[in-house]
Write an enzyme that holds these catalytic residues in place. Structure first.
Site, short mmCIF file in Angstrom:
data_model
loop_
_atom_site.label_atom_id
_atom_site.label_comp_id
_atom_site.label_asym_id
_atom_site.label_seq_id
_atom_site.Cartn_x
_atom_site.Cartn_y
_atom_site.Cartn_z
N ARG A 359 -4.83 -91.08 109.95
CA ARG A 359 -3.85 -90.23 110.64
C ARG A 359 -2.49 -90.92 110.62
O ARG A 359 -2.34 -92.02 111.17
CB ARG A 359 -4.27 -89.98 112.10
CG ARG A 359 -5.59 -89.21 112.24
CD ARG A 359 -5.42 -87.75 111.93
NE ARG A 359 -6.69 -87.04 111.93
CZ ARG A 359 -7.24 -86.47 112.99
NH1 ARG A 359 -6.64 -86.56 114.16
NH2 ARG A 359 -8.39 -85.84 112.90
N GLU A 361 0.10 -90.76 112.29
CA GLU A 361 0.78 -90.43 113.54
C GLU A 361 1.40 -91.71 114.12
O GLU A 361 0.70 -92.71 114.30
CB GLU A 361 -0.20 -89.83 114.55
CG GLU A 361 -0.80 -88.51 114.10
CD GLU A 361 -1.82 -87.98 115.10
OE1 GLU A 361 -2.04 -88.66 116.13
OE2 GLU A 361 -2.40 -86.91 114.84
N ARG A 367 -5.02 -95.80 122.91
CA ARG A 367 -6.23 -95.09 122.46
C ARG A 367 -6.10 -94.46 121.08
O ARG A 367 -6.96 -93.69 120.67
CB ARG A 367 -6.61 -94.01 123.47
CG ARG A 367 -5.59 -92.92 123.67
CD ARG A 367 -6.08 -91.90 124.67
NE ARG A 367 -5.26 -90.69 124.66
CZ ARG A 367 -5.71 -89.50 124.95
NH1 ARG A 367 -6.99 -89.33 125.24
NH2 ARG A 367 -4.91 -88.45 124.93
N HIS A 368 -5.01 -94.76 120.34
CA HIS A 368 -4.82 -94.19 119.01
C HIS A 368 -4.82 -95.27 117.93
O HIS A 368 -4.28 -96.36 118.12
CB HIS A 368 -3.49 -93.44 118.94
CG HIS A 368 -3.52 -92.10 119.62
ND1 HIS A 368 -3.15 -91.94 120.92
CD2 HIS A 368 -3.89 -90.88 119.17
CE1 HIS A 368 -3.28 -90.66 121.27
NE2 HIS A 368 -3.74 -90.00 120.22
N GLU A 510 -10.75 -87.83 126.19
CA GLU A 510 -11.38 -86.98 125.17
C GLU A 510 -11.92 -87.80 124.01
O GLU A 510 -11.22 -88.68 123.49
CB GLU A 510 -10.36 -85.96 124.66
CG GLU A 510 -10.81 -85.16 123.46
CD GLU A 510 -9.82 -85.23 122.30
OE1 GLU A 510 -10.27 -85.42 121.17
OE2 GLU A 510 -8.61 -85.11 122.55
N SER A 513 -13.06 -83.12 119.94
CA SER A 513 -12.41 -81.82 120.03
C SER A 513 -13.10 -80.92 119.01
O SER A 513 -13.20 -81.27 117.84
CB SER A 513 -10.91 -81.95 119.69
OG SER A 513 -10.28 -80.71 119.84
N ARG A 561 -13.21 -94.94 119.74
CA ARG A 561 -12.87 -94.49 121.08
C ARG A 561 -14.13 -94.36 121.93
O ARG A 561 -14.11 -94.66 123.13
CB ARG A 561 -12.11 -93.17 121.04
CG ARG A 561 -11.53 -92.79 122.39
CD ARG A 561 -10.73 -91.52 122.34
NE ARG A 561 -9.50 -91.66 121.56
CZ ARG A 561 -8.58 -90.68 121.44
NH1 ARG A 561 -8.78 -89.51 122.04
NH2 ARG A 561 -7.50 -90.87 120.72
#
Length: 587
Positions: A359, A361, A367-368, A510, A513, A561
């Protein structure tokens, strides 16, 4: 004794002249002479016939009453007497035949009247419970039996003879024969023949419907399992067949097949060489009713349906781009589209994948990660996405139990350095809907609208509330607002603002998803446009659903995670051996 007209010399002469004139007229007509030439002859003959009538009182050519009553002679009388019995017998036989025909005609007319009456009654009857297009599977309701209502085609056997079964699968082949229909249904590696014949319970319209549903459509069949006189050729479950009682199309294939499944399933007759360069052009040829390798790969979602097999992103997500032999490409950020093609379109029905996910991002949070290990799953559903949630709930309970049972020593060592509370979870995973979660937050004095997305802070607060109220760190929340979910998420059937989606949480964060996906291509295209997505950029994804796709759902899990939250660690980098984030690419 008086003379007859023919015995009078004058009348005999008239007859002779009339006959001669008649011959002359006949010859003239045969020679195609104009009427002007023979009309005088005709007038002369008519005059003579008038004279004949004046003399005899009869029209020329008629028989006198006297002659009419003249006895025909002893021979005719004798012949008549001899044949009298024969004629009477023939007359009786003829009368019997006529009577038989009359009765048959009346019986036939009675049958036709009855048939017309039955057809009229059938036309007025609602047959939707027996055949037709089923409503879209949108998780609107759940039956009491749930998935147990369906029998897997691969489980059908002779021991189940006489049992009523319901099966679902791709329509492999169909044909109408007279007043009957034969279909071959396929699920995964297995096929079964289903047959139906017109009767008081099976209208002719149903036979026509069965024969005309497009191949590869998804079909539900209900019927009684029977044992045929001879094994069914071409079916894996050759020892049984289904006598159809109801037949409903769950999802209709809307596009022509790029190749026929029968051709794709044919055995190889020529073995491909395993040396030398791969010839793309040669392997794209389709000869002898067989499908070329390149054609198979171009339409992989169809090729995956064969027994031997069983480029887009989600939109909005950032990806790592690269040059792929002169073509632009990107690192995998999700197997989303491919697992859907395999499970829903390719006939695998249940698939999972564990592999690296990237990713791009620029998120520098606790948490990423830019690279993590993803556990993705996708599965066919029969009537409700709760079937997916049941699998997910059972999966995590099994994982949590296994970690405690097998890794007790390791957990104690970690707890010594990073003190954490043991994870609490229920045997039957808690599920609440989004509106309930928002209500719990508001009751705790936290502002949260039912249709606004949850912030990370509010997710954590909700986790604390759920832990206190329900005594669990692990729970599922569904029915998220449609506006905050990807375009391929199935809308809620009762509230257009909601969706058939869900998130799974550990300690208020979370970890999954997921959602029921849209399997109807028209609705999928509509939702993509609503998101402002150019459908031409996802054409291969959309096309995969046009050849028949089962209702399905799934989710993606970030394993680092999960480990972080199970152990109560403050930072995801502690659960990754070589973490990659926007600032770290080595070691």
């Amino acid at each position: 004794m008086s003379e007859t007209p023919e015995e009078d010399p004058a009348i005999a002469e008239l007859n002779s002249k009339i006959a001669e004139l008649g011959i002359s007229i006949s010859n003239a007509k045969k020679a195609s002479k104009p009427k002007e030439e023979w009309d005088p002859i005709l007038q002369q003959m008519l005059t003579l016939k008038a004279q004949y009538k004046q003399l005899t009182g009869l029209d020329h050519g008629s028989v006198s009453k006297k002659e009419e009553s003249k006895p025909k002679g002893d021979n005719n009388v004798e012949a008549s007497e001899k044949n009298k019995e024969k004629r009477a017998k023939k007359a009786a036989e003829k009368a019997a035949k006529e009577e038989k025909k009359r009765k048959q005609r009346e019986e036939r007319e009675a049958r036709e009247r009855k048939k017309l009456e039955e057809l009229a009654t059938a036309a007025d009857k609602d047959w939707s419970h027996v055949f037709g297009d089923a409503p879209m599977v949108q998780s609107a309701s759940k039956s009491e039996e749930g998935v147990k209502k369906w029998t897997k085609i691969g489980d059908l056997s002779k021991e189940m003879e006489g049992k009523k079964v319901i099966v679902r699968g791709h329509l492999h082949t169909s044909r109408g024969v007279g007043k009957g229909a034969f279909v071959l249904l396929r699920s995964s590696l297995f096929t079964v023949q289903c047959v139906a014949f017109e009767s008081k319970d099976i209208p002719s319209a149903m036979i026509k419907y069965m024969a005309n549903v497009p191949v590869e459509s998804i079909v539900d069949v209900c019927g009684t399992l029977t044992i045929p006189e001879k094994p069914v050729e071409g079916a894996t479950q050759s020892g049984v067949e289904i006598q159809v009682q109801s037949y409903h199309c769950v999802q209709k294939a809307t596009a022509a097949m790029p190749f026929q499944m029968e051709d794709a399933c044919r055995p190889d007759t020529v073995k491909e060489t395993d040396v030398g360069a791969y010839d793309h052009e040669a392997n794209n040829k389709s000869e002898g009713g067989r499908v070329g390798q390149e054609t198979r790969l171009d339409y992989r979602w169809v090729d995956l349906r064969t027994p031997a097999n069983q480029r887009a992103s989600e939109g909005g997500a950032d990806v790592f781009t690269l040059d792929y032999f002169g073509k632009p490409a990107c690192l995998s950020m999700s197997p989303q589209l491919h697992k859907q093609m395999a499970a829903a379109c390719g006939g695998f029905e249940r698939v999972f994948e564990i592999g690296p996910v990237f990713r791009a991002e620029n998120s520098n949070t606790r948490r990423h990660l830019c690279e993590f290990t993803g556990l993705d799953l996708e599965m066919a559903i029969m009537e409700h996405y709760d079937e997916v949630l049941d699998v997910i709930g059972d999966l995590f309970v099994y994982m949590f139990d296994g970690l405690k049972a097998r890794c007790g020593n390791e957990l104690e060592r970690i707890k010594e350095q990073h003190g954490f509370e043991d994870l609490e979870y229920l045997r039957k995973t808690l599920k609440i809907d989004y509106a309930t979660g928002c209500k719990l937050l508001r009751e705790a004095g936290i502002a949260q609208d039912d249709y606004d997305d949850l912030s990370t802070e509010n997710e954590k607060k909700l986790g604390d509330i759920v832990k206190e109220k329900y005594k669990t760190d692990f729970f599922i929340m569904d029915k998220y607002p449609l506006a905050v979910r990807p375009f391929y998420t199935m809308p809620d059937p009762n509230n257009p603002k909601l969706s058939n989606s869900y998130d799974v949480f550990i300690r208020g964060q979370e970890i999954i998803s997921g959602a029921q996906r849209i399997h109807e291509p028209a609705l999928l295209e509509e939702r993509a446009k609503a998101w402002g997505i150019d459908v031409s950029t996802i054409s291969s994804y959309l096309d995969a659903f046009r050849n028949g796709a089962v209702p399905h759902g799934g989710g993606g899990i970030g394993m680092e995670r999960v480990v972080m939250l199970f152990l109560g660690l403050p930072n995801i980098r502690k659960s990754s051996m070589f973490p990659r984030d926007p600032r770290r690419i080595a070691p």
